[in-house]
Motif scaffolding. Structure first.
Motif, PDB file in Angstrom:
ATOM      1  N   PHE A   3       0.817  -1.201   0.000  1.00 20.49           N
ATOM      2  CA  PHE A   3       0.000   0.000   0.000  1.00 20.49           C
ATOM      3  C   PHE A   3       0.856   1.258   0.000  1.00 20.49           C
ATOM      4  CE2 PHE A   3      -3.038  -2.934   2.120  1.00 20.49           C
ATOM      5  CZ  PHE A   3      -4.027  -2.853   1.174  1.00 20.49           C
ATOM      6  N   GLY A   4       0.480   2.210  -0.862  1.00 15.56           N
ATOM      7  CA  GLY A   4       1.130   3.502  -0.840  1.00 15.56           C
ATOM      8  C   GLY A   4       2.527   3.530  -1.403  1.00 15.56           C
ATOM      9  N   GLN A   5       2.980   2.445  -1.980  1.00 13.92           N
ATOM     10  CA  GLN A   5       4.309   2.409  -2.561  1.00 13.92           C
ATOM     11  C   GLN A   5       4.200   2.390  -4.083  1.00 13.92           C
ATOM     12  OE1 GLN A   5       6.894  -0.598  -0.931  1.00 13.92           O
ATOM     13  NE2 GLN A   5       5.792  -0.600   1.012  1.00 13.92           N
ATOM     14  N   ASP A   6       5.131   3.077  -4.719  1.00 16.36           N
ATOM     15  CA  ASP A   6       5.177   3.071  -6.174  1.00 16.36           C
ATOM     16  C   ASP A   6       5.969   1.842  -6.604  1.00 16.36           C
ATOM     17  OD1 ASP A   6       5.372   3.466  -8.848  1.00 16.36           O
ATOM     18  OD2 ASP A   6       5.970   5.562  -8.702  1.00 16.36           O
ATOM     19  N   THR A   7       5.256   0.758  -6.888  1.00  8.62           N
ATOM     20  CA  THR A   7       5.914  -0.500  -7.196  1.00  8.62           C
ATOM     21  C   THR A   7       6.418  -0.559  -8.619  1.00  8.62           C
ATOM     22  OG1 THR A   7       3.860  -1.534  -7.918  1.00  8.62           O
ATOM     23  CG2 THR A   7       4.395  -1.658  -5.573  1.00  8.62           C
ATOM     24  N   GLY A   8       6.009   0.403  -9.461  1.00 11.56           N
ATOM     25  CA  GLY A   8       6.432   0.390 -10.851  1.00 11.56           C
ATOM     26  C   GLY A   8       5.600  -0.526 -11.715  1.00 11.56           C
ATOM     27  N   ARG A   9       4.619  -1.222 -11.122  1.00 11.42           N
ATOM     28  CA  ARG A   9       3.828  -2.163 -11.908  1.00 11.42           C
ATOM     29  C   ARG A   9       2.833  -1.461 -12.814  1.00 11.42           C
ATOM     30  NH1 ARG A   9       4.177  -5.598  -7.634  1.00 11.42           N
ATOM     31  NH2 ARG A   9       2.503  -4.523  -6.554  1.00 11.42           N
ATOM     32  N   SER A  10       2.333  -0.303 -12.385  1.00 12.90           N
ATOM     33  CA  SER A  10       1.265   0.304 -13.153  1.00 12.90           C
ATOM     34  C   SER A  10       1.300   1.820 -13.055  1.00 12.90           C
ATOM     35  CB  SER A  10      -0.086  -0.216 -12.661  1.00 12.90           C
ATOM     36  OG  SER A  10      -1.119   0.359 -13.396  1.00 12.90           O
ATOM     37  N   ALA A  11       1.461   2.461 -14.202  1.00 14.11           N
ATOM     38  CA  ALA A  11       1.508   3.917 -14.226  1.00 14.11           C
ATOM     39  C   ALA A  11       0.180   4.534 -13.821  1.00 14.11           C
ATOM     40  CB  ALA A  11       1.899   4.393 -15.630  1.00 14.11           C
ATOM     41  N   PHE A  12      -0.933   3.838 -14.065  1.00 19.68           N
ATOM     42  CA  PHE A  12      -2.223   4.447 -13.755  1.00 19.68           C
ATOM     43  C   PHE A  12      -2.523   4.420 -12.263  1.00 19.68           C
ATOM     44  CE2 PHE A  12      -3.438   0.007 -14.436  1.00 19.68           C
ATOM     45  CZ  PHE A  12      -4.306  -0.230 -13.382  1.00 19.68           C
ATOM     46  N   ILE A  13      -1.770   3.645 -11.473  1.00 15.58           N
ATOM     47  CA  ILE A  13      -1.954   3.643 -10.030  1.00 15.58           C
ATOM     48  C   ILE A  13      -1.205   4.810  -9.386  1.00 15.58           C
ATOM     49  CG2 ILE A  13      -1.341   2.379  -7.907  1.00 15.58           C
ATOM     50  CD1 ILE A  13      -3.833   1.330  -9.209  1.00 15.58           C
ATOM     51  N   ARG A  14      -0.118   5.241 -10.004  1.00 14.34           N
ATOM     52  CA  ARG A  14       0.721   6.267  -9.384  1.00 14.34           C
ATOM     53  C   ARG A  14      -0.028   7.556  -9.031  1.00 14.34           C
ATOM     54  NH1 ARG A  14       4.836   4.988 -13.857  1.00 14.34           N
ATOM     55  NH2 ARG A  14       5.718   3.029 -13.097  1.00 14.34           N
ATOM     56  N   PRO A  15      -0.914   8.072  -9.906  1.00 12.78           N
ATOM     57  CA  PRO A  15      -1.633   9.294  -9.519  1.00 12.78           C
ATOM     58  C   PRO A  15      -2.539   9.113  -8.313  1.00 12.78           C
ATOM     59  CG  PRO A  15      -1.739   8.940 -11.887  1.00 12.78           C
ATOM     60  CD  PRO A  15      -1.197   7.683 -11.286  1.00 12.78           C
ATOM     61  N   ARG A  16      -2.863   7.862  -7.965  1.00 15.67           N
ATOM     62  CA  ARG A  16      -3.760   7.595  -6.839  1.00 15.67           C
ATOM     63  C   ARG A  16      -3.012   7.399  -5.528  1.00 15.67           C
ATOM     64  NH1 ARG A  16      -7.214   2.763  -9.766  1.00 15.67           N
ATOM     65  NH2 ARG A  16      -7.079   3.608 -11.879  1.00 15.67           N
ATOM     66  N   LEU A  17      -1.685   7.330  -5.586  1.00 14.47           N
ATOM     67  CA  LEU A  17      -0.901   7.154  -4.374  1.00 14.47           C
ATOM     68  C   LEU A  17      -1.036   8.398  -3.498  1.00 14.47           C
ATOM     69  CD1 LEU A  17       2.331   5.587  -5.892  1.00 14.47           C
ATOM     70  CD2 LEU A  17       0.497   4.393  -4.690  1.00 14.47           C
ATOM     71  N   PRO A  18      -1.029   8.217  -2.178  1.00 19.35           N
ATOM     72  CA  PRO A  18      -1.284   9.343  -1.270  1.00 19.35           C
ATOM     73  C   PRO A  18      -0.449  10.586  -1.566  1.00 19.35           C
ATOM     74  CG  PRO A  18      -1.268   7.298  -0.034  1.00 19.35           C
ATOM     75  CD  PRO A  18      -0.846   6.948  -1.454  1.00 19.35           C
ATOM     76  N   ARG A  19       0.829  10.415  -1.896  1.00 21.45           N
ATOM     77  CA  ARG A  19       1.681  11.590  -2.093  1.00 21.45           C
ATOM     78  C   ARG A  19       1.356  12.330  -3.391  1.00 21.45           C
ATOM     79  NH1 ARG A  19       5.154   7.262  -2.847  1.00 21.45           N
ATOM     80  NH2 ARG A  19       6.021   6.992  -4.935  1.00 21.45           N
ATOM     81  N   ASN A  20       0.692  11.656  -4.332  1.00 20.26           N
ATOM     82  CA  ASN A  20       0.334  12.289  -5.604  1.00 20.26           C
ATOM     83  C   ASN A  20      -1.133  12.701  -5.658  1.00 20.26           C
ATOM     84  OD1 ASN A  20       2.943  11.723  -6.541  1.00 20.26           O
ATOM     85  ND2 ASN A  20       2.326   9.715  -7.298  1.00 20.26           N
ATOM     86  N   LYS A  21      -1.947  12.069  -4.844  1.00 18.89           N
ATOM     87  CA  LYS A  21      -3.394  12.262  -4.940  1.00 18.89           C
ATOM     88  C   LYS A  21      -3.807  13.700  -4.660  1.00 18.89           C
ATOM     89  CE  LYS A  21      -7.680  10.071  -3.398  1.00 18.89           C
ATOM     90  NZ  LYS A  21      -8.243   9.010  -2.517  1.00 18.89           N
ATOM     91  N   LYS A  22      -3.218  14.300  -3.636  1.00 13.97           N
ATOM     92  CA  LYS A  22      -3.573  15.673  -3.288  1.00 13.97           C
ATOM     93  C   LYS A  22      -3.288  16.616  -4.439  1.00 13.97           C
ATOM     94  CE  LYS A  22      -2.875  19.286   0.148  1.00 13.97           C
ATOM     95  NZ  LYS A  22      -2.167  19.681   1.407  1.00 13.97           N
ATOM     96  N   LEU A  23      -2.132  16.471  -5.075  1.00 10.34           N
ATOM     97  CA  LEU A  23      -1.772  17.334  -6.198  1.00 10.34           C
ATOM     98  C   LEU A  23      -2.745  17.157  -7.358  1.00 10.34           C
ATOM     99  CD1 LEU A  23       2.110  16.863  -6.209  1.00 10.34           C
ATOM    100  CD2 LEU A  23       0.815  18.852  -5.410  1.00 10.34           C
ATOM    101  N   ASN A  24      -3.126  15.908  -7.629  1.00  5.15           N
ATOM    102  CA  ASN A  24      -4.049  15.651  -8.732  1.00  5.15           C
ATOM    103  C   ASN A  24      -5.458  16.145  -8.432  1.00  5.15           C
ATOM    104  OD1 ASN A  24      -2.607  14.194 -10.970  1.00  5.15           O
ATOM    105  ND2 ASN A  24      -1.995  12.915  -9.255  1.00  5.15           N
ATOM    106  N   LEU A  25      -5.862  16.064  -7.185  1.00  6.14           N
ATOM    107  CA  LEU A  25      -7.167  16.608  -6.813  1.00  6.14           C
ATOM    108  C   LEU A  25      -7.199  18.107  -7.043  1.00  6.14           C
ATOM    109  CD1 LEU A  25      -7.878  14.626  -3.518  1.00  6.14           C
ATOM    110  CD2 LEU A  25      -9.190  14.488  -5.645  1.00  6.14           C
ATOM    111  N   GLU A  26      -6.143  18.781  -6.642  1.00  2.00           N
ATOM    112  CA  GLU A  26      -6.077  20.227  -6.851  1.00  2.00           C
ATOM    113  C   GLU A  26      -6.034  20.569  -8.333  1.00  2.00           C
ATOM    114  OE1 GLU A  26      -2.624  21.365  -4.695  1.00  2.00           O
ATOM    115  OE2 GLU A  26      -3.586  21.205  -2.724  1.00  2.00           O
ATOM    116  N   LYS A  27      -5.323  19.783  -9.095  1.00  2.00           N
ATOM    117  CA  LYS A  27      -5.161  20.051 -10.527  1.00  2.00           C
ATOM    118  C   LYS A  27      -6.457  19.863 -11.297  1.00  2.00           C
ATOM    119  CE  LYS A  27      -2.377  18.623 -14.527  1.00  2.00           C
ATOM    120  NZ  LYS A  27      -1.264  17.733 -14.980  1.00  2.00           N
ATOM    121  N   PHE A  28      -7.236  18.831 -10.910  1.00  2.00           N
ATOM    122  CA  PHE A  28      -8.420  18.481 -11.700  1.00  2.00           C
ATOM    123  C   PHE A  28      -9.749  18.825 -11.020  1.00  2.00           C
ATOM    124  CE2 PHE A  28      -5.064  15.554 -13.189  1.00  2.00           C
ATOM    125  CZ  PHE A  28      -5.036  15.941 -14.523  1.00  2.00           C
TER     126      PHE A  28
END
Length: 199
Positions: A3-28
């Motif tokens: 959980f919460g780690q960028d495993t590199g398996r899927s690029a579409f999961i990365r925007p949903r990770l906690p450290r990226n989610k806030k930025l994407n919420l603000e952006k969109f």
């Protein structure tokens, strides 16, 4: 569990990770209010989950006061013995779509749903007769694999994708059931998305 780690398996999961989610919420355009609405919806889903892990539209309708829930009229649904498989897959996609933080919050119920869904897979890799079901279900398992890192899901994901590929029509799309000369846009969309997710 990753959980919460960028495993590199899927690029579409990365925007949903906690450290990226806030930025994407603000952006969109996401807000505290929209996140609260998502959280409340997920909590409602958990209250509707059956003991065996599935979500059943008919049983939910009965609990919500609909004494005689109407049968679905969609053409593809008449081919399915139960709509609980695609319904469960769609609910699971709501949790994985909300990100690893929400999956972690509801881990017990989420993994119970994933386990139930995986058990519905047939020997040929499919989850039902209709190609909607056979695209939505492996997509849900693929996202579960990407979000949790559960390697036990890999085999089921591969079987589902291989079956999906066999059902592709000669012109490149997918139809309701077996390959034919007819390409259906929405069914093709779900199948293409499953393939993108598998990458």
């Amino acid at each position: 569990v990753l959980f919460g780690q960028d495993t590199g398996r899927s690029a579409f999961i990365r925007p949903r990770l906690p450290r990226n989610k806030k930025l994407n919420l603000e952006k969109f355009g996401g807000t505290e209010e929209t996140e609260k609405a998502v959280s409340e919806a997920l909590a409602w889903f958990m209250r509707q989950q059956e003991e065996d892990g599935r979500w059943s539209p008919r049983l939910i309708a009965l609990r919500c006061g609909d004494e005689e829930p109407q049968a679905a009229e969609s053409e593809w649904l008449v081919h399915e013995a139960s709509i609980d498989v695609p319904a469960t897959a769609l609910v699971l996609l709501c949790f994985s779509g909300a990100g690893p933080d929400q999956v972690k919050r509801y881990y017990k119920g989420y993994t119970k749903g994933v386990t139930w869904l995986r058990k519905q897979q047939k020997g040929d890799g499919g989850f039902g007769e209709a190609n909607y079901t056979n695209a939505i279900a492996p997509t849900a398992l693929l996202e579960a694999y990407a979000v949790t890192g559960d390697k036990n899901l890999r085999g089921a994901c591969e079987k589902g994708i291989n079956r999906l590929k066999r059902m592709q029509c000669s012109l490149g799309g997918w139809d309701y059931l077996d390959p034919s000369g007819r390409n259906d846009l929405s069914i093709t969309g779900w199948n293409v998305w499953a393939l993108i997710t598998a990458e």
